[in-house]
Scaffold this active site. Structure first.
Site, PDB file in Angstrom:
ATOM      1  N   ASP A   1      -1.603   2.253  -7.520  1.00  9.22           N
ATOM      2  CA  ASP A   1       0.243   1.963  -7.327  1.00  9.22           C
ATOM      3  C   ASP A   1       0.432   0.674  -8.495  1.00  9.22           C
ATOM      4  O   ASP A   1       1.842   1.774  -9.031  1.00  9.22           O
ATOM      5  CB  ASP A   1       0.756   1.598  -6.439  1.00  9.22           C
TER       6      ASP A   1
ATOM      7  N   GLU B   1       1.224   2.456 -12.132  1.00  6.44           N
ATOM      8  CA  GLU B   1       2.400   3.625 -11.510  1.00  6.44           C
ATOM      9  C   GLU B   1       3.201   2.546 -11.858  1.00  6.44           C
ATOM     10  O   GLU B   1       4.275   3.605 -12.723  1.00  6.44           O
ATOM     11  CB  GLU B   1       1.817   4.449 -10.880  1.00  6.44           C
TER      12      GLU B   1
ATOM     13  N   GLU C   1       6.678   3.180  -8.239  1.00  7.84           N
ATOM     14  CA  GLU C   1       5.378   4.486  -8.566  1.00  7.84           C
ATOM     15  C   GLU C   1       5.620   5.266  -8.422  1.00  7.84           C
ATOM     16  O   GLU C   1       4.589   6.429  -9.174  1.00  7.84           O
ATOM     17  CB  GLU C   1       4.791   3.812  -7.614  1.00  7.84           C
TER      18      GLU C   1
ATOM     19  N   ASP D   1       4.070   7.469 -11.391  1.00  8.02           N
ATOM     20  CA  ASP D   1       2.966   8.922 -11.130  1.00  8.02           C
ATOM     21  C   ASP D   1       3.293  10.169 -12.034  1.00  8.02           C
ATOM     22  O   ASP D   1       2.611  10.589 -12.695  1.00  8.02           O
ATOM     23  CB  ASP D   1       3.232   9.338  -9.716  1.00  8.02           C
TER      24      ASP D   1
END
Length: 260
Positions: free
Chosen positions: A125, A128, A52, A56
């Site tokens: 989340d 990502e 995650e 991002d």
């Protein structure tokens, strides 16, 4: 989907993404929530938090890349605002739902029973993490291609100016800046004949309903609700900023009286 094997979950993810993972353990890691790892330590699985973190950065890079290609000459500050209109929790969760990602996730029993498969934060989340896994498995090109597929329409809308300076965009930016939350819109009612409907929409930030408004379609009603919410937030800000006026106590001294 609860009874799918681990291999079947990875296969389903590959089909929905249109990619093949050279490292399939990365795909499984991307689908694994920390609550599942805590309850199934004997399976020696990794949770998706590190992916995650990477994902991002991947989605920010990919969207930034496309905006720079699409908007030559636009200054950095405006590009940052444009990216924020595309990459936020609600938007990521919406993409995750379009991929039906929630049903593929490995969740702990409590998280699953409490509706975790449809939580914005958890879905954002997980998406990502999936993007991080795609990047580690195949490099930047397949990650860019996936972001193009998932976010391309919104990137084009924002880059062409269709999404700029409208009330929903302004509210999104203000809510993130002041409250660290994304506004959510919900249709409360539809009335009238099919050819002349009136939509009522409410806008929520966190658990609070801030405004309701009507429109001839959902977009118009959402814009009106966002405008009302902006006005309310600005009024609240002004009232907090204004010094309090102290009313004189009946029978007491006037504020203009000289001190005793």
């Amino acid at each position: 989907m609860e009874k799918m094997t681990l291999a079947e979950r990875v296969q389903a993810l590959e089909t929905r993404l249109g990619v093949q993972f050279s490292k399939r353990d990365l795909a499984l890691e991307a689908l694994t929530h920390k609550t599942y790892v805590n309850e199934n330590r004997d399976q020696n699985l990794k949770d998706n938090q590190r992916l995650e973190f990477l994902g991002d950065a991947v989605v920010d890079l990919a969207v930034s890349h496309r905006l720079m290609d699409r908007c030559p000459g636009v200054p950095e500050g405006e590009l940052t605002k444009m990216r924020a209109r595309i990459v936020h929790e609600e938007g990521l969760a919406r993409v995750a739902r379009s991929l039906r990602l929630g049903e593929l996730l490995l969740l702990g029993r409590g998280e699953s029973q409490s509706g975790g498969r449809d939580k914005n934060s958890l879905l954002a989340d997980a998406l990502e993490a999936v993007l991080g896994a795609v990047y580690l498995s195949g490099g930047l090109d397949p990650a860019l291609a996936l972001v193009d597929r998932c976010f391309g329409e919104l990137v084009e809308e924002v880059a062409s100016g269709a999404g700029r300076l409208d009330y929903k965009t302004l509210l999104q930016e203000l809510a993130h800046e002041r409250l660290k939350l994304s506004p959510r819109y919900r249709v409360v009612s539809e009335t009238g004949p099919e050819h002349s409907k009136v939509f009522e929409v409410e806008v929520c930030i966190g658990e609070a309903v801030y405004a309701r408004a009507n429109g001839r379609n959902k977009k118009e009603a959402e814009q009106a609700a966002a405008r009302s919410t902006l006005e309310r937030l600005k009024t609240e800000e002004a009232s907090v900023a204004s010094p309090a006026v102290v009313a004189p106590v009946p029978g007491g001294p006037s504020p203009d009286d000289p001190p005793a």
